[in-house]
Scaffold this active site. Sequence first.
Site, PDB file in Angstrom:
ATOM      1  N   ASP A 131      -3.197  -2.940  -2.534  1.00 19.44           N
ATOM      2  CA  ASP A 131      -4.249  -1.912  -2.563  1.00 19.44           C
ATOM      3  C   ASP A 131      -4.102  -1.060  -3.829  1.00 19.44           C
ATOM      4  O   ASP A 131      -3.021  -0.992  -4.424  1.00 19.44           O
ATOM      5  CB  ASP A 131      -4.138  -1.014  -1.329  1.00 19.44           C
ATOM      6  CG  ASP A 131      -5.351  -0.093  -1.186  1.00 19.44           C
ATOM      7  OD1 ASP A 131      -5.208   0.968  -0.561  1.00 19.44           O
ATOM      8  OD2 ASP A 131      -6.438  -0.422  -1.714  1.00 19.44           O
ATOM      9  N   ASN A 132      -5.186  -0.414  -4.248  1.00 18.85           N
ATOM     10  CA  ASN A 132      -5.148   0.621  -5.293  1.00 18.85           C
ATOM     11  C   ASN A 132      -4.749   0.139  -6.681  1.00 18.85           C
ATOM     12  O   ASN A 132      -4.166   0.914  -7.454  1.00 18.85           O
ATOM     13  CB  ASN A 132      -4.202   1.768  -4.895  1.00 18.85           C
ATOM     14  CG  ASN A 132      -4.454   2.257  -3.514  1.00 18.85           C
ATOM     15  OD1 ASN A 132      -3.584   2.148  -2.634  1.00 18.85           O
ATOM     16  ND2 ASN A 132      -5.644   2.790  -3.276  1.00 18.85           N
ATOM     17  N   ASP A 149       0.833  -1.209   0.000  1.00 16.76           N
ATOM     18  CA  ASP A 149       0.000   0.000   0.000  1.00 16.76           C
ATOM     19  C   ASP A 149       0.859   1.247   0.000  1.00 16.76           C
ATOM     20  O   ASP A 149       0.438   2.322   0.443  1.00 16.76           O
ATOM     21  CB  ASP A 149      -0.915  -0.002   1.228  1.00 16.76           C
ATOM     22  CG  ASP A 149      -2.010   1.042   1.137  1.00 16.76           C
ATOM     23  OD1 ASP A 149      -2.561   1.435   2.193  1.00 16.76           O
ATOM     24  OD2 ASP A 149      -2.306   1.496   0.006  1.00 16.76           O
ATOM     25  N   LYS A 154       2.966   3.343  -5.622  1.00 17.11           N
ATOM     26  CA  LYS A 154       2.467   2.314  -6.548  1.00 17.11           C
ATOM     27  C   LYS A 154       3.562   1.851  -7.513  1.00 17.11           C
ATOM     28  O   LYS A 154       3.551   0.709  -7.925  1.00 17.11           O
ATOM     29  CB  LYS A 154       1.237   2.840  -7.304  1.00 17.11           C
ATOM     30  CG  LYS A 154       0.173   3.440  -6.377  1.00 17.11           C
ATOM     31  CD  LYS A 154      -0.097   2.579  -5.137  1.00 17.11           C
ATOM     32  CE  LYS A 154      -0.801   3.348  -4.031  1.00 17.11           C
ATOM     33  NZ  LYS A 154      -0.785   2.623  -2.730  1.00 17.11           N
ATOM     34  N   GLU A 168     -11.345   4.327  -1.086  1.00 22.90           N
ATOM     35  CA  GLU A 168     -11.777   4.625   0.285  1.00 22.90           C
ATOM     36  C   GLU A 168     -12.646   5.894   0.362  1.00 22.90           C
ATOM     37  O   GLU A 168     -12.324   6.926  -0.201  1.00 22.90           O
ATOM     38  CB  GLU A 168     -10.563   4.785   1.224  1.00 22.90           C
ATOM     39  CG  GLU A 168      -9.451   5.664   0.722  1.00 22.90           C
ATOM     40  CD  GLU A 168      -8.380   4.874  -0.015  1.00 22.90           C
ATOM     41  OE1 GLU A 168      -8.687   3.814  -0.558  1.00 22.90           O
ATOM     42  OE2 GLU A 168      -7.241   5.329  -0.059  1.00 22.90           O
TER      43      GLU A 168
HETATM   44  O1  LIG Z   1      -0.318   7.124  -2.781  1.00 23.61           O
HETATM   45  C1  LIG Z   1      -0.951   6.317  -2.107  1.00 23.61           C
HETATM   46  N1  LIG Z   1      -0.326   5.511  -1.276  1.00 23.61           N
HETATM   47  C2  LIG Z   1       1.127   5.565  -1.248  1.00 23.61           C
HETATM   48  C3  LIG Z   1       1.600   6.317  -0.094  1.00 23.61           C
HETATM   49  C4  LIG Z   1       2.771   6.888  -0.139  1.00 23.61           C
HETATM   50  C5  LIG Z   1       3.299   7.511   1.086  1.00 23.61           C
HETATM   51  O2  LIG Z   1       3.288   6.514   2.114  1.00 23.61           O
HETATM   52  C6  LIG Z   1       4.514   5.770   1.952  1.00 23.61           C
HETATM   53  C7  LIG Z   1       5.473   6.904   1.694  1.00 23.61           C
HETATM   54  O3  LIG Z   1       5.783   7.442   2.955  1.00 23.61           O
HETATM   55  C8  LIG Z   1       4.709   7.941   0.927  1.00 23.61           C
HETATM   56  O4  LIG Z   1       4.817   9.207   1.511  1.00 23.61           O
HETATM   57  C9  LIG Z   1      -2.438   6.243  -2.182  1.00 23.61           C
HETATM   58  C10 LIG Z   1      -3.116   7.217  -2.902  1.00 23.61           C
HETATM   59  C11 LIG Z   1      -4.502   7.170  -2.987  1.00 23.61           C
HETATM   60  N2  LIG Z   1      -5.177   8.187  -3.738  1.00 23.61           N
HETATM   61  O5  LIG Z   1      -6.423   8.117  -3.892  1.00 23.61           O
HETATM   62  O6  LIG Z   1      -4.476   9.099  -4.243  1.00 23.61           O
HETATM   63  C12 LIG Z   1      -5.241   6.162  -2.359  1.00 23.61           C
HETATM   64  C13 LIG Z   1      -4.564   5.172  -1.641  1.00 23.61           C
HETATM   65  O7  LIG Z   1      -5.245   4.144  -1.002  1.00 23.61           O
HETATM   66  C14 LIG Z   1      -3.173   5.196  -1.555  1.00 23.61           C
HETATM   67  O8  LIG Z   1      -2.549   4.179  -0.859  1.00 23.61           O
HETATM   68 MG   LIG Z   2      -3.913   2.573  -0.500  1.00 30.85          MG
END
Ligand SMILES: O=C(NC/C=C/[C@H]1OC[C@H](O)[C@@H]1O)c1cc([N+](=O)[O-])cc(O)c1O
Ligand SMILES: [Mg+2]
Length: 214
Positions: free
Chosen positions: A169-170, A141, A144, A199
């Site tokens: 996820d995603n 998660d 990506k 979500e």
């Molecule tokens: O970027 C997403 N997840 C990656 C997260 C990235 C951050 O967390 C790990 C790292 O520290 C970074 O700063 C994400 C984005 C969306 N979205 O709708 O943009 C929805 C989701 O469920 C997601 O996991």
């Molecule tokens: Mg996610």
Amino acid sequence: TGSSRPQRMLKAVQKNATKGDPQSVISAIDYYCRHKEWAMNVGDDKGLILDSVLTEVNPSTALELGTYCGYSTVRIARLLSPGSKLITVEFNPAFAEVAHQIIAYAGLQDKVTLVEGPSGDLIPKMKEQFGIKYFDFVFLDHWKDRYVPDTKLLEDCGLLKKGTVLLADNVICPGAPEYLKYVRNSPRYESRYYKSNLEYTKVEDGLEKSVFLG
Ligand SMILES: O=C(NC/C=C/[C@H]1OC[C@H](O)[C@@H]1O)c1cc([N+](=O)[O-])cc(O)c1O
Ligand SMILES: [Mg+2]
């Protein structure tokens, strides 16, 4: 400067949840993110799929890539059998700080090891640093574009065994097209897609479950 979204989420947990009650922490975050301020937790709809896959796998050692504020960390850890462990990896120190507090508020800190740093650097150290032979379950998660390189890294480091379940996820939104191609075309995985929604929204998203065949 004002508070951050993760800090406001933590305040909502401290205000509305009961200390030591993981379900109340999950409900408090879902209420806040659905009615006050969206945040990128796996959420309640996809969370039910995560719960069902976890219950089926009943992992002894689990890995989460991308802790964020610890919502899915709490969802996973609350379902682990006694003695089972979850390692969760977070790159962003501000997210990790909030996650520590949310995991502790839920009373799950003894089941969880939160490691700060880039997943690509930490995965090769898992065996030696945490005495991990292999993972039974991996929740992807984080960024990506790290899903494929980190999956390959887990394979190369001998951290997957026959039957290990990867849950990503995603895969639709924001999307992980290269990952879907990788696990669906590889003879080493048996994959299936669980359709759901992003979500707290009506936008389609889903989870991809891939069983490592060894
Ligand atoms: O970027 C997403 N997840 C990656 C997260 C990235 C951050 O967390 C790990 C790292 O520290 C970074 O700063 C994400 C984005 C969306 N979205 O709708 O943009 C929805 C989701 O469920 C997601 O996991
Ligand atoms: Mg996610």
